[in-house]
Design a protein around this motif. Structure first.
Motif, PDB file in Angstrom:
ATOM      1  N   ILE A  71       0.877  -1.092  -0.028  1.00  0.00           N
ATOM      2  CA  ILE A  71       0.043   0.036  -0.046  1.00  0.00           C
ATOM      3  C   ILE A  71       0.853   1.443   0.213  1.00  0.00           C
ATOM      4  CG2 ILE A  71      -0.333   0.103   2.502  1.00  0.00           C
ATOM      5  CD1 ILE A  71      -3.394   0.791   0.994  1.00  0.00           C
ATOM      6  N   GLY A  72       1.944   1.140   0.692  1.00  0.00           N
ATOM      7  CA  GLY A  72       2.917   2.337   0.572  1.00  0.00           C
ATOM      8  C   GLY A  72       3.453   2.939  -0.936  1.00  0.00           C
ATOM      9  N   PHE A  73       3.715   1.789  -1.640  1.00  0.00           N
ATOM     10  CA  PHE A  73       3.888   2.286  -2.890  1.00  0.00           C
ATOM     11  C   PHE A  73       2.752   2.785  -3.847  1.00  0.00           C
ATOM     12  CE2 PHE A  73       3.965   1.007  -7.392  1.00  0.00           C
ATOM     13  CZ  PHE A  73       5.194   1.383  -7.732  1.00  0.00           C
ATOM     14  N   TYR A  74       1.470   2.175  -3.650  1.00  0.00           N
ATOM     15  CA  TYR A  74       0.454   2.881  -4.404  1.00  0.00           C
ATOM     16  C   TYR A  74      -0.113   4.254  -3.618  1.00  0.00           C
ATOM     17  CZ  TYR A  74       0.165  -1.631  -6.226  1.00  0.00           C
ATOM     18  OH  TYR A  74       0.425  -2.824  -6.881  1.00  0.00           O
ATOM     19  N   GLY A  75       0.455   4.629  -2.315  1.00  0.00           N
ATOM     20  CA  GLY A  75       0.321   5.890  -1.801  1.00  0.00           C
ATOM     21  C   GLY A  75       1.142   6.969  -2.801  1.00  0.00           C
ATOM     22  N   LEU A  76       2.239   6.568  -3.101  1.00  0.00           N
ATOM     23  CA  LEU A  76       3.323   7.174  -3.963  1.00  0.00           C
ATOM     24  C   LEU A  76       2.550   7.300  -5.380  1.00  0.00           C
ATOM     25  CD1 LEU A  76       6.123   8.830  -4.574  1.00  0.00           C
ATOM     26  CD2 LEU A  76       6.860   6.436  -5.022  1.00  0.00           C
ATOM     27  N   VAL A  77       2.200   6.468  -5.871  1.00  0.00           N
ATOM     28  CA  VAL A  77       1.392   6.639  -7.162  1.00  0.00           C
ATOM     29  C   VAL A  77       0.015   7.443  -7.202  1.00  0.00           C
ATOM     30  CG1 VAL A  77       0.261   5.294  -8.997  1.00  0.00           C
ATOM     31  CG2 VAL A  77       2.395   4.214  -7.999  1.00  0.00           C
ATOM     32  N   GLY A  78      -0.412   7.403  -5.959  1.00  0.00           N
ATOM     33  CA  GLY A  78      -1.670   8.387  -5.881  1.00  0.00           C
ATOM     34  C   GLY A  78      -1.163   9.612  -5.734  1.00  0.00           C
ATOM     35  N   ALA A  79      -0.142   9.850  -5.026  1.00  0.00           N
ATOM     36  CA  ALA A  79       0.571  11.281  -4.844  1.00  0.00           C
ATOM     37  C   ALA A  79       0.854  11.847  -5.843  1.00  0.00           C
ATOM     38  CB  ALA A  79       1.537  11.250  -3.726  1.00  0.00           C
ATOM     39  N   MET A  80       1.620  10.721  -6.910  1.00  0.00           N
ATOM     40  CA  MET A  80       1.926  11.465  -8.067  1.00  0.00           C
ATOM     41  C   MET A  80       0.730  11.896  -9.111  1.00  0.00           C
ATOM     42  SD  MET A  80       5.046   8.953  -9.205  1.00  0.00           S
ATOM     43  CE  MET A  80       5.761   9.812 -10.543  1.00  0.00           C
ATOM     44  N   LEU A  81      -0.223  11.301  -9.075  1.00  0.00           N
ATOM     45  CA  LEU A  81      -1.406  11.423 -10.100  1.00  0.00           C
ATOM     46  C   LEU A  81      -2.172  12.665  -9.352  1.00  0.00           C
ATOM     47  CD1 LEU A  81      -2.944   7.991 -10.576  1.00  0.00           C
ATOM     48  CD2 LEU A  81      -1.900   9.582 -12.211  1.00  0.00           C
TER      49      LEU A  81
END
Length: 158
Positions: A125-135
């Motif tokens: 989930i931490g990785f997907y937090g980064l992806v969501g932050a980028m978007l």
């Protein structure tokens, strides 16, 4: 005006970086189940067996993540200066790209050599937090530029 949509997206960027910092980024477990590798924003842990483990600190991930969250929070407060706000979003995009590159470097190159080279591991989930932050950062920058175009257009009509 703090009620603009880009403020929401910048706040989502800060929240996404908080998720990046709080949760694990990547996990890999051997087929036998004995060896395990975990990547968080603070450390890379390689559990060799029940007793032996190797811990490598990755403090630059946490420093970059805090810097990204700080820049996004500062950009929220710069709502009167849309050009500066857009520049801060561009800087954040660069920092998050570097952060993403470091995470991918660790997951594909650094830990692939540890055990089971054919086993890729799973992103957490931490990785997907980064992806969501980028978007969210990309959308915030898009709406900031849209507001700036509207202001320039209204000045032209005067």
């Amino acid at each position: 005006m703090l009620q603009r949509i880009q403020t929401v997206f910048l706040a989502l960027t800060v929240i996404g970086m908080g998720i990046f910092l709080a949760f694990p980024l990547w996990t890999k477990v051997s087929t036998a189940g004995e060896e395990r590798a975990d990547l968080t924003a603070i450390k890379l842990t390689h559990q060799i067996n029940a007793v032996q483990s190797n811990v490598q600190p990755v403090y630059y991930l946490i420093i970059l993540a805090i810097l990204v969250a700080g820049v996004a929070a500062y950009a929220i407060l710069q709502y009167k200066k849309r050009v500066l706000q857009s520049a801060l979003c561009a800087v954040n995009s660069i920092l998050m790209t570097i952060l993403m590159g470091l995470v991918i470097y660790f997951t594909f190159y650094k830990t692939a050599k540890l055990f089971d080279p054919n086993l890729p591991g799973t992103y957490e989930i931490g990785f997907y937090g980064l992806v969501g932050a980028m978007l969210a950062n990309v959308f915030a920058n898009r709406f900031i530029r849209k507001d700036e175009r509207e202001v320039q257009q209204s000045k032209r009509f005067r």
